[in-house]
Design an enzyme around this catalytic site. Structure first.
Site, mmCIF file in Angstrom:
data_model
loop_
_atom_site.group_PDB
_atom_site.id
_atom_site.type_symbol
_atom_site.label_atom_id
_atom_site.label_comp_id
_atom_site.label_asym_id
_atom_site.label_seq_id
_atom_site.Cartn_x
_atom_site.Cartn_y
_atom_site.Cartn_z
ATOM 1 N N LYS A 1 -6.625 8.071 -10.480
ATOM 2 C CA LYS A 1 -7.017 9.221 -11.447
ATOM 3 C C LYS A 1 -8.227 8.636 -12.595
ATOM 4 O O LYS A 1 -8.975 9.518 -12.920
ATOM 5 C CB LYS A 1 -5.889 9.410 -12.338
ATOM 6 C CG LYS A 1 -4.511 9.562 -11.713
ATOM 7 C CD LYS A 1 -3.784 10.206 -12.930
ATOM 8 C CE LYS A 1 -2.209 9.859 -12.627
ATOM 9 N NZ LYS A 1 -1.822 8.635 -13.405
ATOM 10 N N LYS B 1 -7.153 -3.225 -14.744
ATOM 11 C CA LYS B 1 -7.524 -2.125 -15.806
ATOM 12 C C LYS B 1 -8.121 -2.676 -17.007
ATOM 13 O O LYS B 1 -8.943 -2.243 -17.552
ATOM 14 C CB LYS B 1 -6.284 -1.561 -16.138
ATOM 15 C CG LYS B 1 -5.470 -0.522 -15.000
ATOM 16 C CD LYS B 1 -4.815 0.359 -15.663
ATOM 17 C CE LYS B 1 -4.352 1.572 -14.807
ATOM 18 N NZ LYS B 1 -3.420 2.583 -14.886
ATOM 19 N N LYS C 1 -7.858 1.692 -4.310
ATOM 20 C CA LYS C 1 -6.678 2.796 -4.198
ATOM 21 C C LYS C 1 -7.449 3.978 -4.579
ATOM 22 O O LYS C 1 -8.136 3.712 -5.834
ATOM 23 C CB LYS C 1 -5.542 2.440 -4.679
ATOM 24 C CG LYS C 1 -5.377 2.376 -6.066
ATOM 25 C CD LYS C 1 -3.756 2.453 -6.578
ATOM 26 C CE LYS C 1 -4.077 2.758 -8.185
ATOM 27 N NZ LYS C 1 -3.064 3.389 -8.719
HETATM 28 N N1 AQP Z 1 -3.517 5.891 -4.281
HETATM 29 C C1 AQP Z 1 -2.207 6.099 -4.355
HETATM 30 N N2 AQP Z 1 -1.395 6.159 -3.203
HETATM 31 C C2 AQP Z 1 -0.150 6.221 -3.083
HETATM 32 N N3 AQP Z 1 0.665 6.485 -4.448
HETATM 33 C C3 AQP Z 1 -0.072 6.273 -5.375
HETATM 34 N N4 AQP Z 1 0.280 6.491 -6.653
HETATM 35 C C4 AQP Z 1 -0.674 6.362 -7.523
HETATM 36 N N5 AQP Z 1 -2.033 6.177 -6.811
HETATM 37 C C5 AQP Z 1 -1.472 6.117 -5.352
HETATM 38 C C6 AQP Z 1 1.636 6.618 -7.107
HETATM 39 O O1 AQP Z 1 1.648 7.566 -8.171
HETATM 40 C C7 AQP Z 1 2.612 7.557 -9.079
HETATM 41 C C8 AQP Z 1 1.752 7.752 -10.426
HETATM 42 O O2 AQP Z 1 1.480 6.710 -10.960
HETATM 43 P P1 AQP Z 1 0.894 6.486 -12.607
HETATM 44 O O3 AQP Z 1 0.618 7.667 -13.240
HETATM 45 O O4 AQP Z 1 1.997 5.626 -13.026
HETATM 46 O O5 AQP Z 1 -0.329 5.735 -12.364
HETATM 47 P P2 AQP Z 1 -0.675 4.601 -11.220
HETATM 48 O O6 AQP Z 1 0.191 4.275 -10.400
HETATM 49 O O7 AQP Z 1 -1.690 3.653 -12.100
HETATM 50 O O8 AQP Z 1 -2.079 5.555 -10.342
HETATM 51 P P3 AQP Z 1 -3.237 6.381 -10.650
HETATM 52 O O9 AQP Z 1 -3.460 7.628 -10.153
HETATM 53 O O10 AQP Z 1 -4.475 5.224 -10.070
HETATM 54 O O11 AQP Z 1 -3.534 6.430 -12.261
HETATM 55 P P4 AQP Z 1 -4.457 5.672 -13.312
HETATM 56 O O12 AQP Z 1 -5.736 5.510 -12.550
HETATM 57 O O13 AQP Z 1 -4.172 6.202 -14.405
HETATM 58 O O14 AQP Z 1 -3.907 4.109 -13.557
HETATM 59 C C9 AQP Z 1 3.286 5.898 -8.934
HETATM 60 O O15 AQP Z 1 4.415 6.307 -8.311
HETATM 61 C C10 AQP Z 1 1.933 5.503 -8.307
HETATM 62 O O16 AQP Z 1 2.681 4.607 -7.156
#
Ligand code: AQP
Length: 327
Positions: A195, A111, A192
């Site tokens: 968001k 990030k 992956k």
């Molecule tokens: N691609 C994914 N596949 C399976 N699980 C996923 N999670 C996130 N992406 C995937 C799970 O969703 C939950 C939310 O996690 P978060 O909001 O803390 O952010 P993250 O893990 O960093 O997910 P994102 O969607 O990629 O958000 P950004 O881009 O903001 O960092 C967690 O349980 C995560 O494992």
């Protein structure tokens, strides 16, 4: 009753990775567990957010939690910044985690890469996440595979705190999904689905219209040969589709893979399964969005419950460290 805790950041539009890796599993949690789910808005601001969008997304996320099947009569749903104990315990966690271990977090490296401005909060994010979890005497943390390393850090910090200051925290276990543990981007299947990355065609939103979902799957990147088989290293795009279809239909990957010899039908069936999976969630979301006062009331009640559970844990930690009781 086993305490379960997890959270999601309102940092962008939720996608099917968030649904399969997190939200659907939260809704399927054992009804006998004592579940606490959080909208981790303080984590979201570790990278720049537009204030009006952050406010809107926080409410949208509450409605998506509920639309995914969480019963607010049975679980606690709240917004992280409504419970100040999170930031207070986070400081104790920052003083327990080492600079070296925070530097090794791969999500920080990913990030912070290509950013002109990297906040100190992005670096200490895992310490706040450890505080989120430990504040609730959590035993189990359902998360997607991408959070495995942060969970390991939370466990290490809890153990270090306990050995320095005496038994204070329960050491939590990560519970990883058996299917779709890491849903990948449809356009770049070695990354992956996320968001906050700029890949609108590779990301399938929980609120995407059926036609949009169909188009995204139709254009999903596969490869030049035409064999349908599950091999993440050699065939990341096809493997991702198989894994999404298996998770969406609650079948095994082998069972799903044996039904296809061509990419076209695999793509259209995966799109259809995802559309069906999201249909009831989207319908419920529309109902919930029409009554914002009801959502606010659920969040207010959730924050009250969360404060009640977390206050004694924070006091225990403060006392263990040697901070004077509050007058
Ligand atoms: N691609 C994914 N596949 C399976 N699980 C996923 N999670 C996130 N992406 C995937 C799970 O969703 C939950 C939310 O996690 P978060 O909001 O803390 O952010 P993250 O893990 O960093 O997910 P994102 O969607 O990629 O958000 P950004 O881009 O903001 O960092 C967690 O349980 C995560 O494992």
């Amino acid at each position: 009753m086993a305490r379960v805790f997890s959270g999601i950041q309102p940092s962008g539009d939720l996608h099917i990775g968030n649904y399969l890796g997190a939200l659907r599993r939260f809704a399927r949690e054992d009804p006998d567990s004592d579940a606490v789910f959080c909208i981790v808005d303080l984590h979201a601001i570790t990278v720049p957010q537009d204030p009006a969008s952050l406010r809107a997304r926080t409410v949208e996320m509450a409605n998506l939690y509920l639309a995914s099947g969480l019963d607010p009569e049975r679980v606690t749903l709240f917004v992280q910044s409504h419970v100040p104990a999170h930031t207070e315990l986070a400081w104790l966690m920052e003083c327990t985690a080492s600079f070296g271990e925070l530097s090794r977090m791969t999500q920080f490296k990913e990030k912070s890469d290509h950013r002109d401005f990297v906040s100190a909060g992005l670096f200490t994010y895992p310490a706040l996440m450890a505080a989120d979890i430990l504040l609730y005497d959590t035993e189990r943390v359902p998360v997607g595979d991408d959070q495995r390393q942060h969970l390991e850090l939370a466990r290490d910090v809890a153990q270090r705190f306990n050995s320095r200051y005496g038994e204070t925290f329960i050491v939590p276990e990560a519970v990883l999904p058996t299917a779709a543990a890491r849903v990948m981007d449809l356009q770049e299947p070695t990354n992956k689905m996320s968001k906050s990355t700029e890949s609108p065609q590779g990301t399938v939103g929980m609120l995407d219209e059926p036609l949009v979902i169909e188009k995204k799957f139709k254009r999903a990147v596969t490869d030049n040969d035409s064999e349908v088989s599950y091999d993440v290293a050699a065939k990341p795009g096809v493997s991702n589709l198989l894994s999404i279809l298996a998770a969406a239909t609650d079948r095994s990957i082998d069972e799903v893979a044996s039904g296809y010899t061509q990419y076209g039908p695999l793509k259209s069936d995966t799109a259809a399964a995802v559309i069906e999976l999201l249909r009831p969630v989207q319908a419920r979301y529309a109902e919930l969005s029409a009554d914002p006062d009801a959502t606010q009331a659920i969040l207010a009640r959730g924050a009250e419950n969360a404060r009640e559970v977390s206050t004694p844990v924070l006091e225990r930690a403060r006392e263990a460290v040697g901070l004077l009781p509050r007058p």
